[in-house]
Design a protein around this motif. Structure first.
Motif, mmCIF file in Angstrom:
data_model
loop_
_atom_site.group_PDB
_atom_site.id
_atom_site.type_symbol
_atom_site.label_atom_id
_atom_site.label_comp_id
_atom_site.label_asym_id
_atom_site.label_seq_id
_atom_site.Cartn_x
_atom_site.Cartn_y
_atom_site.Cartn_z
ATOM 1 N N LEU A 161 5.067 -46.124 20.629
ATOM 2 C CA LEU A 161 3.886 -46.557 21.376
ATOM 3 C C LEU A 161 3.605 -48.049 21.226
ATOM 4 O O LEU A 161 2.739 -48.585 21.908
ATOM 5 C CB LEU A 161 2.656 -45.752 20.925
ATOM 6 C CG LEU A 161 2.759 -44.239 21.106
ATOM 7 C CD1 LEU A 161 1.498 -43.560 20.579
ATOM 8 C CD2 LEU A 161 2.990 -43.877 22.563
ATOM 9 N N GLY A 162 4.339 -48.731 20.339
ATOM 10 C CA GLY A 162 4.088 -50.142 20.118
ATOM 11 C C GLY A 162 5.183 -51.017 20.674
ATOM 12 O O GLY A 162 5.553 -50.922 21.851
ATOM 13 N N ASP A 163 5.744 -51.856 19.810
ATOM 14 C CA ASP A 163 6.753 -52.813 20.274
ATOM 15 C C ASP A 163 8.186 -52.310 20.060
ATOM 16 O O ASP A 163 9.122 -53.099 20.027
ATOM 17 C CB ASP A 163 6.558 -54.159 19.578
ATOM 18 C CG ASP A 163 6.771 -54.076 18.074
ATOM 19 O OD1 ASP A 163 7.023 -52.972 17.568
ATOM 20 O OD2 ASP A 163 6.689 -55.124 17.404
ATOM 21 N N LEU A 164 8.344 -50.991 19.904
ATOM 22 C CA LEU A 164 9.666 -50.348 19.851
ATOM 23 C C LEU A 164 10.475 -50.743 18.613
ATOM 24 O O LEU A 164 11.711 -50.641 18.635
ATOM 25 C CB LEU A 164 10.484 -50.676 21.111
ATOM 26 C CG LEU A 164 9.866 -50.303 22.459
ATOM 27 C CD1 LEU A 164 10.806 -50.695 23.595
ATOM 28 C CD2 LEU A 164 9.586 -48.805 22.525
ATOM 29 N N TYR A 165 9.832 -51.163 17.539
ATOM 30 C CA TYR A 165 10.645 -51.503 16.374
ATOM 31 C C TYR A 165 11.285 -50.249 15.788
ATOM 32 O O TYR A 165 10.837 -49.135 15.999
ATOM 33 C CB TYR A 165 9.840 -52.270 15.321
ATOM 34 C CG TYR A 165 8.594 -51.611 14.776
ATOM 35 C CD1 TYR A 165 8.666 -50.558 13.876
ATOM 36 C CD2 TYR A 165 7.325 -52.085 15.152
ATOM 37 C CE1 TYR A 165 7.535 -49.972 13.363
ATOM 38 C CE2 TYR A 165 6.176 -51.501 14.627
ATOM 39 C CZ TYR A 165 6.284 -50.450 13.736
ATOM 40 O OH TYR A 165 5.149 -49.872 13.226
ATOM 41 N N ASN A 166 12.379 -50.443 15.060
ATOM 42 C CA ASN A 166 13.243 -49.349 14.574
ATOM 43 C C ASN A 166 13.728 -48.487 15.732
ATOM 44 O O ASN A 166 13.663 -47.257 15.706
ATOM 45 C CB ASN A 166 12.506 -48.498 13.531
ATOM 46 C CG ASN A 166 12.215 -49.263 12.263
ATOM 47 O OD1 ASN A 166 13.111 -49.866 11.676
ATOM 48 N ND2 ASN A 166 10.955 -49.281 11.850
ATOM 49 N N ASP A 167 14.253 -49.169 16.726
ATOM 50 C CA ASP A 167 14.675 -48.532 17.985
ATOM 51 C C ASP A 167 16.105 -47.998 17.856
ATOM 52 O O ASP A 167 17.036 -48.504 18.484
ATOM 53 C CB ASP A 167 14.579 -49.567 19.111
ATOM 54 C CG ASP A 167 14.611 -48.944 20.499
ATOM 55 O OD1 ASP A 167 14.575 -47.707 20.602
ATOM 56 O OD2 ASP A 167 14.681 -49.719 21.475
ATOM 57 N N TYR A 168 16.265 -46.949 17.054
ATOM 58 C CA TYR A 168 17.601 -46.420 16.762
ATOM 59 C C TYR A 168 17.653 -44.911 17.013
ATOM 60 O O TYR A 168 16.716 -44.187 16.669
ATOM 61 C CB TYR A 168 17.995 -46.671 15.306
ATOM 62 C CG TYR A 168 17.807 -48.093 14.837
ATOM 63 C CD1 TYR A 168 18.713 -49.085 15.163
ATOM 64 C CD2 TYR A 168 16.704 -48.432 14.036
ATOM 65 C CE1 TYR A 168 18.541 -50.389 14.711
ATOM 66 C CE2 TYR A 168 16.524 -49.724 13.581
ATOM 67 C CZ TYR A 168 17.440 -50.704 13.937
ATOM 68 O OH TYR A 168 17.258 -51.991 13.499
ATOM 69 N N ALA A 169 18.760 -44.458 17.581
ATOM 70 C CA ALA A 169 19.002 -43.025 17.779
ATOM 71 C C ALA A 169 20.491 -42.747 17.633
ATOM 72 O O ALA A 169 21.329 -43.562 18.042
ATOM 73 C CB ALA A 169 18.506 -42.575 19.145
ATOM 74 N N ILE A 170 20.815 -41.614 17.049
ATOM 75 C CA ILE A 170 22.205 -41.178 16.905
ATOM 76 C C ILE A 170 22.384 -39.889 17.692
ATOM 77 O O ILE A 170 21.645 -38.916 17.495
ATOM 78 C CB ILE A 170 22.571 -40.959 15.420
ATOM 79 C CG1 ILE A 170 22.466 -42.272 14.656
ATOM 80 C CG2 ILE A 170 23.993 -40.391 15.303
ATOM 81 C CD1 ILE A 170 22.723 -42.138 13.161
ATOM 82 N N LEU A 171 23.365 -39.892 18.591
ATOM 83 C CA LEU A 171 23.700 -38.710 19.383
ATOM 84 C C LEU A 171 24.863 -37.990 18.715
ATOM 85 O O LEU A 171 25.909 -38.590 18.456
ATOM 86 C CB LEU A 171 24.080 -39.112 20.811
ATOM 87 C CG LEU A 171 23.086 -40.018 21.558
ATOM 88 C CD1 LEU A 171 23.598 -40.302 22.968
ATOM 89 C CD2 LEU A 171 21.698 -39.398 21.591
ATOM 90 N N HIS A 172 24.663 -36.711 18.439
ATOM 91 C CA HIS A 172 25.695 -35.894 17.802
ATOM 92 C C HIS A 172 26.445 -35.129 18.899
ATOM 93 O O HIS A 172 25.848 -34.327 19.625
ATOM 94 C CB HIS A 172 25.075 -34.919 16.808
ATOM 95 C CG HIS A 172 24.235 -35.597 15.757
ATOM 96 N ND1 HIS A 172 24.668 -35.788 14.467
ATOM 97 C CD2 HIS A 172 22.991 -36.138 15.814
ATOM 98 C CE1 HIS A 172 23.732 -36.408 13.777
ATOM 99 N NE2 HIS A 172 22.699 -36.639 14.570
ATOM 100 N N LEU A 173 27.724 -35.378 19.024
ATOM 101 C CA LEU A 173 28.526 -34.767 20.075
ATOM 102 C C LEU A 173 28.967 -33.359 19.678
ATOM 103 O O LEU A 173 29.345 -33.120 18.526
ATOM 104 C CB LEU A 173 29.753 -35.632 20.378
ATOM 105 C CG LEU A 173 29.480 -37.120 20.680
ATOM 106 C CD1 LEU A 173 30.786 -37.823 21.016
ATOM 107 C CD2 LEU A 173 28.458 -37.267 21.794
#
Length: 377
Positions: free
Chosen positions: A213-225
Motif C-alpha cells: 500500500l506504500g512505496d512498494l519497498y521489499n518488492d520481491y516474489a518467488i514463483l515455484h514452478l
C-alpha cells in the motif's frame, strides 16, 4: 550375412531362450541405447553398433534399416570380434560423426556471440535470440477470450524450479492463474530454433515485508514452478548478485516503449545498457520530481539509467537488471549477475531521471533462504 555374423546372432538368440516374440520385443530398446556407451573397435576405425545399423559397412545415420523394412541382409562388417554385445558388429564410423556435446548449464551466461539469428529488419537495441537465457515472461491465464495467456511482467530464472520477479506483479494473483514462459524471444511467433518452455506455477512466496500500500519497498516474489525447466541454450539461470556493480549493466524486456495508451509492447525484447547510480544521488535527483523534497528512497531499491529515451516502462516490471561480473574466470567468457528488477519510475525515458529497481543484493539472504527451503521441500 557372413558366417561369423550368423554365428554371433544365433548365439545371442540361444541365450534369450525359445520365446522368439519376447526376443523381438527386447530388440528395439537395445538399438536405442546402443550408442549410450560407445565401444571403439578395429584400432579406432570402427564403432560397435547393433548389426542392423551397419549398412554398406558404415554406421547408418538416416534411419535405414530401422524406419524402413529391410530388403536384404546387413552388409559386411569390419573384420573384428571385439564387440562385447553379441548383437553388435564393428562398423565404420560415418563420415563427420561428431559426438553430441551435452549442454552444460552455467548461470549468467550471455549468448550475444554464440547464437546468430538476426531477422530481417533487426534494429539496434533489440536483444538477440537467447542473449539473456534467464529471461522469463510471466503470463496470466485469460478465460474470457481465445488468447489463452496475457503478458503481465518479466522475471528471472534463478533455479530450474524458481523464478524471481516483483511482488507488485503477482501479489493479487492465484498461482493456478500464472504461467511462466521461458526461452521466449519473438512473442508473436513460436517458429524459433529452440522452442520456449511453458511452466505452471504451484505457489508464490511474497517477501514478508512487502509494502503493497506504500512505496512498494521489499518488492520481491518467488514463483515455484510445478515442473523444473529443461536447462538448455535458450533457458538457463542467472547468478545472484551479492554486491553492487555500476557499469556494463543491461536490462531487457518486452514492455511498452512509452507510458499510456500510445505505448506499444515490443515483439522482440528490447535491450538497454545502463549505469547504476549510488542511492544518495538517486534520492536527491528523485526529490526534484513530483515526489518532493522530503522523499526517502528505501534501501531495498537501487537506481539505474537516466538517459533520455533509454528507460523501462509499462510491462517491464520484474525484468532483470544484470551487470557483468568482474569475477568471471579468464577464458571462460562473460558472466552476468542479477542486481535488480524493474520496479517503478517517475515518467519513462525522461532525461536525468533514473528508473527504480528492486535491489537483489539487499534481499540476497531472503532469496537464498527461500530457494533452499523450496529445494528441500
Amino acid at each position: 550375412m557372413n558366417t561369423m555374423l550368423l554365428l554371433l546372432v544365433a548365439a545371442a538368440l540361444a541365450t534369450q531362450g525359445s520365446a522368439g516374440s519376447r526376443v523381438r520385443r527386447q530388440e528395439q530398446p537395445a538399438v536405442a541405447s546402443s550408442d549410450q556407451q560407445e565401444q571403439s573397435c578395429s584400432n579406432g576405425q570402427g564403432v560397435c553398433v547393433h548389426y542392423i545399423l551397419c549398412i554398406n559397412g558404415t554406421v547408418a545415420t538416416d534411419g535405414e534399416g530401422i524406419i524402413q523394412v529391410k530388403t536384404g541382409p546387413p552388409s559386411e562388417p569390419l573384420p573384428s570380434s571385439e564387440c562385447k554385445n553379441l548383437l553388435h558388429v564393428c562398423c565404420r564410423r560415418p563420415p563427420s560423426l561428431d559426438p553430441v556435446t551435452p549442454y552444460v548449464p552455467s548461470c549468467g551466461t550471455r549468448n550475444h556471440q554464440r547464437i546468430d539469428t538476426k531477422p530481417s529488419g533487426f534494429k539496434d537495441g533489440q536483444a538477440q535470440f537467447a542473449e539473456f537465457p534467464w529471461m522469463a515472461a510471466v503470463l496470466k491465464t485469460v478465460t474470457f477470450s481465445n488468447a489463452g495467456h496475457q503478458y503481465i511482467c518479466g522475471g528471472s530464472l534463478i533455479d530450474a524450479s524458481l523464478v524471481l520477479t516483483v511482488a507488485h506483479c503477482v501479489s493479487d494473483m492465484h498461482p493456478d492463474n500464472i504461467t511462466v514462459r521461458l526461452g521466449a524471444w519473438d512473442i508473436q511467433s513460436s517458429n524459433e530454433k529452440y522452442p520456449h518452455q511453458d511452466r505452471r506455477v504451484s505457489s508464490v512466496t511474497i517477501h514478508p515485508d512487502y509494502n503493497k500500500l506504500g512505496d512498494l519497498y521489499n518488492d520481491y516474489a518467488i514463483l515455484h514452478l510445478k515442473t523444473p525447466a529443461n536447462l538448455t541454450v535458450n533457458v538457463d539461470t542467472v547468478c545472484l548478485g551479492t554486491s553492487y556493480i555500476k557499469d556494463s549493466c543491461f536490462v531487457a524486456g518486452w514492455g511498452k516503449d512509452k507510458f499510456g495508451e500510445q505505448g506499444k509492447y515490443h515483439q522482440l525484447p528490447k535491450k538497454l545498457e545502463l549505469s547504476v547510480w549510488d542511492n544518495d544521488t538517486c534520492q536527491n535527483t528523485l526529490r526534484t520530481t513530483s515526489l518532493g523534497r522530503y522523499f526517502s528512497l528505501d534501501q531495498s531499491f537501487i537506481c539505474a539509467g537516466g538517459e533520455a529515451g533509454k528507460d523501462t516502462c509499462t510491462g517491464d516490471g520484474g525484468s532483470a537488471l544484470v551487470c557483468q561480473s568482474p569475477y568471471a574466470d579468464i577464458g571462460q567468457g562473460e558472466s552476468y549477475i542479477l542486481v535488480g528488477m524493474v520496479a517503478w519510475g517517475v515518467g519513462c525515458g525522461d532525461p536525468d531521471i533514473p528508473g527504480v529497481y528492486a535491489s537483489v543484493p539487499f534481499a540476497y539472504d531472503w532469496i537464498t533462504d527461500q530457494s533452499l527451503l523450496a529445494l528441500l521441500s
